[in-house]
Design a protein around this motif. Structure first.
Motif, PDB file in Angstrom:
ATOM      1  N   GLY A 114       0.797  -1.237   0.000  1.00  0.00           N
ATOM      2  CA  GLY A 114       0.000   0.000   0.000  1.00  0.00           C
ATOM      3  C   GLY A 114       0.818   1.270   0.000  1.00  0.00           C
ATOM      4  N   THR A 115       1.910   1.259  -0.731  1.00  0.00           N
ATOM      5  CA  THR A 115       2.713   2.490  -0.835  1.00  0.00           C
ATOM      6  C   THR A 115       3.010   2.780  -2.304  1.00  0.00           C
ATOM      7  OG1 THR A 115       4.735   3.631  -0.168  1.00  0.00           O
ATOM      8  CG2 THR A 115       4.860   1.221  -0.321  1.00  0.00           C
ATOM      9  N   SER A 116       2.958   4.061  -2.679  1.00  0.00           N
ATOM     10  CA  SER A 116       3.107   4.440  -4.087  1.00  0.00           C
ATOM     11  C   SER A 116       4.556   4.410  -4.548  1.00  0.00           C
ATOM     12  CB  SER A 116       2.542   5.844  -4.306  1.00  0.00           C
ATOM     13  OG  SER A 116       3.253   6.775  -3.509  1.00  0.00           O
ATOM     14  N   GLY A 117       5.502   4.354  -3.607  1.00  0.00           N
ATOM     15  CA  GLY A 117       6.913   4.384  -4.004  1.00  0.00           C
ATOM     16  C   GLY A 117       7.332   5.750  -4.514  1.00  0.00           C
ATOM     17  N   ALA A 118       6.634   6.792  -4.063  1.00  0.00           N
ATOM     18  CA  ALA A 118       6.931   8.145  -4.546  1.00  0.00           C
ATOM     19  C   ALA A 118       7.801   8.932  -3.581  1.00  0.00           C
ATOM     20  CB  ALA A 118       5.613   8.902  -4.782  1.00  0.00           C
ATOM     21  N   VAL A 119       7.921   8.468  -2.342  1.00  0.00           N
ATOM     22  CA  VAL A 119       8.611   9.272  -1.328  1.00  0.00           C
ATOM     23  C   VAL A 119       9.875   8.564  -0.835  1.00  0.00           C
ATOM     24  CG1 VAL A 119       8.387  10.304   0.978  1.00  0.00           C
ATOM     25  CG2 VAL A 119       6.495  10.450  -0.642  1.00  0.00           C
ATOM     26  N   TYR A 120      10.950   9.297  -0.867  1.00  0.00           N
ATOM     27  CA  TYR A 120      12.263   8.781  -0.457  1.00  0.00           C
ATOM     28  C   TYR A 120      12.555   9.179   0.977  1.00  0.00           C
ATOM     29  CZ  TYR A 120      12.942   7.527  -5.248  1.00  0.00           C
ATOM     30  OH  TYR A 120      12.797   6.927  -6.471  1.00  0.00           O
ATOM     31  N   PRO A 121      13.333   8.423   1.723  1.00  0.00           N
ATOM     32  CA  PRO A 121      14.108   7.260   1.299  1.00  0.00           C
ATOM     33  C   PRO A 121      13.325   5.947   1.239  1.00  0.00           C
ATOM     34  CG  PRO A 121      14.606   7.757   3.586  1.00  0.00           C
ATOM     35  CD  PRO A 121      13.691   8.856   3.103  1.00  0.00           C
ATOM     36  N   ALA A 122      12.068   5.893   1.734  1.00  0.00           N
ATOM     37  CA  ALA A 122      11.338   4.616   1.737  1.00  0.00           C
ATOM     38  C   ALA A 122      11.299   3.988   0.342  1.00  0.00           C
ATOM     39  CB  ALA A 122       9.920   4.832   2.269  1.00  0.00           C
ATOM     40  N   ALA A 123      11.143   4.831  -0.684  1.00  0.00           N
ATOM     41  CA  ALA A 123      11.013   4.320  -2.045  1.00  0.00           C
ATOM     42  C   ALA A 123      12.289   3.633  -2.537  1.00  0.00           C
ATOM     43  CB  ALA A 123      10.638   5.459  -2.987  1.00  0.00           C
ATOM     44  N   SER A 124      13.401   3.881  -1.872  1.00  0.00           N
ATOM     45  CA  SER A 124      14.665   3.275  -2.314  1.00  0.00           C
ATOM     46  C   SER A 124      14.899   1.889  -1.694  1.00  0.00           C
ATOM     47  CB  SER A 124      15.844   4.196  -1.955  1.00  0.00           C
ATOM     48  OG  SER A 124      15.970   4.291  -0.553  1.00  0.00           O
ATOM     49  N   TYR A 125      14.073   1.500  -0.710  1.00  0.00           N
ATOM     50  CA  TYR A 125      14.373   0.261   0.010  1.00  0.00           C
ATOM     51  C   TYR A 125      14.253  -0.985  -0.878  1.00  0.00           C
ATOM     52  CZ  TYR A 125      14.357   3.090   4.272  1.00  0.00           C
ATOM     53  OH  TYR A 125      14.636   4.032   5.233  1.00  0.00           O
ATOM     54  N   VAL A 126      13.326  -0.965  -1.840  1.00  0.00           N
ATOM     55  CA  VAL A 126      13.212  -2.156  -2.688  1.00  0.00           C
ATOM     56  C   VAL A 126      14.506  -2.367  -3.484  1.00  0.00           C
ATOM     57  CG1 VAL A 126      11.985  -0.885  -4.527  1.00  0.00           C
ATOM     58  CG2 VAL A 126      11.872  -3.369  -4.427  1.00  0.00           C
ATOM     59  N   ARG A 127      15.106  -1.282  -3.950  1.00  0.00           N
ATOM     60  CA  ARG A 127      16.349  -1.444  -4.727  1.00  0.00           C
ATOM     61  C   ARG A 127      17.503  -1.837  -3.809  1.00  0.00           C
ATOM     62  NH1 ARG A 127      13.365   2.126  -7.563  1.00  0.00           N
ATOM     63  NH2 ARG A 127      13.024   1.520  -9.737  1.00  0.00           N
ATOM     64  N   GLN A 128      17.491  -1.324  -2.581  1.00  0.00           N
ATOM     65  CA  GLN A 128      18.518  -1.767  -1.621  1.00  0.00           C
ATOM     66  C   GLN A 128      18.365  -3.259  -1.361  1.00  0.00           C
ATOM     67  OE1 GLN A 128      19.146   0.578   1.987  1.00  0.00           O
ATOM     68  NE2 GLN A 128      18.340   2.369   0.982  1.00  0.00           N
ATOM     69  N   ALA A 129      17.120  -3.714  -1.209  1.00  0.00           N
ATOM     70  CA  ALA A 129      16.883  -5.141  -0.966  1.00  0.00           C
ATOM     71  C   ALA A 129      17.373  -5.962  -2.154  1.00  0.00           C
ATOM     72  CB  ALA A 129      15.397  -5.381  -0.707  1.00  0.00           C
ATOM     73  N   ARG A 130      17.042  -5.515  -3.367  1.00  0.00           N
ATOM     74  CA  ARG A 130      17.479  -6.243  -4.564  1.00  0.00           C
ATOM     75  C   ARG A 130      18.998  -6.327  -4.629  1.00  0.00           C
ATOM     76  NH1 ARG A 130      13.823  -6.715  -8.932  1.00  0.00           N
ATOM     77  NH2 ARG A 130      15.555  -7.682 -10.031  1.00  0.00           N
ATOM     78  N   ALA A 131      19.656  -5.230  -4.255  1.00  0.00           N
ATOM     79  CA  ALA A 131      21.125  -5.211  -4.289  1.00  0.00           C
ATOM     80  C   ALA A 131      21.706  -6.214  -3.291  1.00  0.00           C
ATOM     81  CB  ALA A 131      21.633  -3.800  -3.987  1.00  0.00           C
ATOM     82  N   ILE A 170      17.820  -9.938  -1.759  1.00  0.00           N
ATOM     83  CA  ILE A 170      16.652 -10.290  -0.949  1.00  0.00           C
ATOM     84  C   ILE A 170      15.438 -10.299  -1.888  1.00  0.00           C
ATOM     85  CG2 ILE A 170      15.171  -9.540   0.962  1.00  0.00           C
ATOM     86  CD1 ILE A 170      17.687  -7.963   2.008  1.00  0.00           C
ATOM     87  N   PRO A 171      14.654 -11.390  -1.905  1.00  0.00           N
ATOM     88  CA  PRO A 171      13.454 -11.409  -2.746  1.00  0.00           C
ATOM     89  C   PRO A 171      12.499 -10.289  -2.339  1.00  0.00           C
ATOM     90  CG  PRO A 171      13.873 -13.578  -1.800  1.00  0.00           C
ATOM     91  CD  PRO A 171      14.828 -12.633  -1.145  1.00  0.00           C
ATOM     92  N   THR A 172      11.800  -9.708  -3.322  1.00  0.00           N
ATOM     93  CA  THR A 172      10.946  -8.555  -3.047  1.00  0.00           C
ATOM     94  C   THR A 172       9.554  -8.779  -3.629  1.00  0.00           C
ATOM     95  OG1 THR A 172      11.712  -7.516  -5.072  1.00  0.00           O
ATOM     96  CG2 THR A 172      12.887  -6.908  -3.055  1.00  0.00           C
ATOM     97  N   CYS A 173       8.545  -8.302  -2.906  1.00  0.00           N
ATOM     98  CA  CYS A 173       7.170  -8.426  -3.395  1.00  0.00           C
ATOM     99  C   CYS A 173       6.405  -7.158  -3.069  1.00  0.00           C
ATOM    100  CB  CYS A 173       6.491  -9.624  -2.729  1.00  0.00           C
ATOM    101  SG  CYS A 173       4.774  -9.846  -3.273  1.00  0.00           S
ATOM    102  N   GLU A 174       5.603  -6.687  -4.020  1.00  0.00           N
ATOM    103  CA  GLU A 174       4.729  -5.553  -3.701  1.00  0.00           C
ATOM    104  C   GLU A 174       3.279  -6.003  -3.704  1.00  0.00           C
ATOM    105  OE1 GLU A 174       4.625  -1.814  -5.660  1.00  0.00           O
ATOM    106  OE2 GLU A 174       3.698  -2.561  -7.480  1.00  0.00           O
ATOM    107  N   ILE A 175       2.540  -5.482  -2.714  1.00  0.00           N
ATOM    108  CA  ILE A 175       1.108  -5.749  -2.601  1.00  0.00           C
ATOM    109  C   ILE A 175       0.442  -4.385  -2.628  1.00  0.00           C
ATOM    110  CG2 ILE A 175      -0.708  -6.671  -1.112  1.00  0.00           C
ATOM    111  CD1 ILE A 175       1.473  -8.626  -0.018  1.00  0.00           C
ATOM    112  N   ASP A 185       8.480  -1.884 -11.310  1.00  0.00           N
ATOM    113  CA  ASP A 185       9.504  -2.599 -12.089  1.00  0.00           C
ATOM    114  C   ASP A 185      10.620  -3.152 -11.212  1.00  0.00           C
ATOM    115  OD1 ASP A 185       8.072  -1.885 -14.228  1.00  0.00           O
ATOM    116  OD2 ASP A 185       9.505  -0.405 -15.025  1.00  0.00           O
ATOM    117  N   ALA A 186      10.781  -2.613 -10.018  1.00  0.00           N
ATOM    118  CA  ALA A 186      11.901  -3.020  -9.170  1.00  0.00           C
ATOM    119  C   ALA A 186      11.605  -4.294  -8.376  1.00  0.00           C
ATOM    120  CB  ALA A 186      12.269  -1.885  -8.211  1.00  0.00           C
ATOM    121  N   PHE A 187      10.344  -4.716  -8.342  1.00  0.00           N
ATOM    122  CA  PHE A 187       9.980  -5.880  -7.511  1.00  0.00           C
ATOM    123  C   PHE A 187      10.076  -7.176  -8.303  1.00  0.00           C
ATOM    124  CE2 PHE A 187       8.076  -2.382  -5.209  1.00  0.00           C
ATOM    125  CZ  PHE A 187       8.215  -2.742  -3.877  1.00  0.00           C
ATOM    126  N   ASP A 188      10.423  -8.270  -7.598  1.00  0.00           N
ATOM    127  CA  ASP A 188      10.456  -9.591  -8.231  1.00  0.00           C
ATOM    128  C   ASP A 188       9.048 -10.092  -8.493  1.00  0.00           C
ATOM    129  OD1 ASP A 188      13.321 -10.041  -7.934  1.00  0.00           O
ATOM    130  OD2 ASP A 188      12.909 -10.151  -5.785  1.00  0.00           O
TER     131      ASP A 188
END
Ligand code: BJW
Length: 236
Positions: A179-196, A199-204, A213-216
């Motif tokens: 339930g997040t738009s991924g528009a506000v940083y730094p929270a929006a950067s965490y998926v890319r940090q996880a990918r780096a 860590i598997p990533t999922c958005e709901i 595009d950044a989620f598995d």
């Protein structure tokens, strides 16, 4: 997906939408109706504290009246089940409401602060606060008058507990954003940090976020049903 032991969950306004609290960037959302630069910046508060305090009084009343929904409850239950198995669900929310706590979640990290707390800009002491705030409000700790502000993070201010969040992210074996738009940083950067960190990533989410595009993996639907289904599939 193999059973994860350390799940990092990032929640946003979409988790509380079905509790009646408005999201920010959806059609008709809070920032579609109000200019965030006039309400959610330290500069706005300095220029017009009455307008800013009124806005947050209105929002605070909404939070007090709201009730947790099935998404909040599912997260609290999953955390308890994972803890019984020796794992951990780290819950990082951008939300300023207390609905995760009222659903039973413990140790919630509120990176954008909490609306049911007020901070004195004179002594920096944070106090639980459920009533309206105005320029006559006094600090219970130091007695200063007119220095209390909502303990929330405005644009241009540093989000809270970033070290704790980054440490938990580094130890996670699953990253889930709900339930997040991924528009506000730094929270929006965490998926890319996880990918780096591999860590598997999922958005709901109701619909693909700005970060889709950044989620598995992704599950699209209302959080109150999509999140319980996702957690049940993990036997949580
Ligand atoms: C559903 C659903 C349902 C609906 N089920 N889903 C890098 C690049 C560009 C800019 C920056 C950058 N770094 C920093 C910035 C500046 C700025 C920023 O990000 N600006 C962008 C807007 C461009 N960031 C900051 O200023 C932050 N501070 C900062 O960066 O400090 C410096 C620093 C930090 C770290 C390292 C180094 C330096 C502070 C940000 C503060 C945000 N504050 C707010 C207000 C809080 C108080 C209040 O409530 O009024 O926080 S703004 C607002 O946005 C609120 C939210 O927490 C936040 C995120 O919104 P969220 O939760 O994602 O909500 P929505 O509405 O956007 O999305 C809802 C989603 O749910 C949608 O996708 C729907 O589809 C979905 N949905 N119903 C499931 N039923």
């Amino acid at each position: 997906m193999s059973a994860p032991k350390r799940i990092f969950v990032l929640t946003g306004a979409g988790v509380s939408a079905e509790s009646g609290l408005g999201t920010f960037r959806d059609r008709g959302g809070i920032w579609a109706r109000f200019d965030p630069m006039k309400l959610a910046t330290p500069e706005a508060y300095a220029a017009d504290p009455d307008t800013v305090l009124d806005f947050y009084d209105h929002r605070r009343r909404g939070v007090v009246a709201a009730k947790p929904n099935a998404a909040h409850v599912a997260l609290a239950r999953a955390a308890a089940r994972l803890a019984e198995r020796g794992g951990e669900l780290f819950l990082c929310t951008q939300n300023v409401d207390d609905l995760h706590e009222r659903a039973g979640s413990r140790a919630v990290v509120h990176m954008h602060g909490e609306l049911l707390k007020a901070r004195c800009t004179a002594c920096e002491v944070v106090t639980p606060w459920r009533d309206d705030l105005n320029r006559a409000s006094s600090c219970p700790a130091c007695g200063s008058v007119g220095r209390m502000r909502p303990d929330v993070v405005w644009f241009g201010e540093m989000p809270m507990q970033l070290d704790t969040i980054e440490a938990a992210l580094a130890e996670a074996d699953l990253f889930v954003a709900v339930g997040t738009s991924g528009a506000v940083y730094p929270a929006a950067s965490y998926v890319r940090q996880a990918r780096a960190l591999n860590i598997p990533t999922c958005e709901i989410n109701l619909e693909p976020s700005d970060n889709a595009d950044a989620f598995d993996e992704a599950r699209y639907g209302p959080a109150s049903t999509a999140l319980p289904h996702f957690l049940a599939a993990l036997d949580l």
